[in-house]
Enzyme design. Structure first.
Site, PDB file in Angstrom:
ATOM      1  N   ASP A 139       0.860  -1.185   0.000  1.00  0.00           N
ATOM      2  CA  ASP A 139       0.000   0.000   0.000  1.00  0.00           C
ATOM      3  C   ASP A 139       0.896   1.234   0.000  1.00  0.00           C
ATOM      4  O   ASP A 139       1.873   1.296   0.764  1.00  0.00           O
ATOM      5  CB  ASP A 139      -0.905   0.026   1.228  1.00  0.00           C
ATOM      6  N   ASP A 199     -14.984  -3.917  -1.130  1.00  0.00           N
ATOM      7  CA  ASP A 199     -14.480  -3.692   0.221  1.00  0.00           C
ATOM      8  C   ASP A 199     -15.682  -3.488   1.142  1.00  0.00           C
ATOM      9  O   ASP A 199     -16.450  -2.532   0.967  1.00  0.00           O
ATOM     10  CB  ASP A 199     -13.576  -2.468   0.250  1.00  0.00           C
TER      11      ASP A 199
END
Length: 243
Positions: free
Chosen positions: A9, A131
């Site tokens: 990330d 998500d």
């Protein structure tokens, strides 16, 4: 054997991890994304999950130079998410070296565009990102919520050829408390023609072996690697002995 996909990330060109998708609960790591990617590939993984968190928040890719740096190594395929909300953003992701593109918010908010991506680029390159927080799909870098469930979103694109979906349990993400196995096995049983990737909560090799035993096909692991709960040596051993 379950495919292990380590995560990178990125915020501001640096490797970071969030807890439960909260940008205020951020840990920054010293290594450059490309350095971590090389170490991951040396462990035998063939695919790396890269998320441009700046892009997810701003609505357009921001850290494509980091993607280019990883891609230039030529050591692993890249699945890229974060800010891919337009045709131009998608093209820039592929131009930067991404092998696969993940569409999350765009799939919720602009069904025709995401369906067009599946038809134009093929389901082998376009991945649905779902998500989930409290049973509903979150968007815009997990800053907003939609009324859709993960199953709703997957079902929406089956007619367009969807074959891959990454489902992140936001409540588990970055918490190192184990994945929501019933959630993932349920989706896999509901959609046997779609490969569902487990994302969120992986805390140990035991977690990954349990998912493997349950017949799940792919798993993303992030914070557990960075915090030393799972080592790249363990991943290398797992791949070499089970592969």
């Amino acid at each position: 054997m379950i495919e292990i996909i380590p995560a990178i990330d990125i915020i501001g060109g640096r490797c970071v991890r969030l807890s439960q998708g909260d940008y205020n609960r951020l840990t920054t790591y010293d290594s450059r994304p490309e350095d971590i990617a090389r170490r991951m590939a040396d462990a035998g993984v063939g695919r790396i999950h890269v998320v441009d968190l700046d892009g997810a928040k701003s609505g357009a890719p921001v850290n494509l130079r980091s993607v280019e740096a990883i891609a230039s190594l030529g050591v692993a395929e890249i699945e890229l998410g974060g800010g891919l909300k337009s045709d131009s953003a998608l093209r820039s992701a592929f131009d930067a070296g991404a092998t696969y593109a993940i569409g999350g918010s765009i799939a919720v908010k602009d069904q025709p565009t995401f369906a067009g991506w599946l038809r134009s680029f093929g389901p082998q390159r376009i991945i649905l990102g779902a998500d989930v927080r409290d049973g509903r799909v979150a968007t815009d870098g997990w800053l907003a919520d939609s009324p859709l469930t993960a199953a709703d979103l997957i079902d929406r694109f089956r007619a367009d050829g969807l074959t891959q979906a990454i489902c992140t349990d936001i409540a588990s993400d970055g918490m190192l408390k184990g994945p929501a196995t019933e959630f993932y096995t349920g989706l896999s049983e509901m959609f046997p023609d779609v490969t569902v990737t487990v994302s969120g909560g992986i805390s140990s090799m035991d977690d990954m072996m349990r998912l493997d035993d349950l017949g799940l096909k792919r798993v993303i692991v992030g914070k557990a690697i960075y915090e030393g709960h799972i080592t790249l040596k363990q991943i290398e051993h797992y791949i070499s002995t089970r592969g």
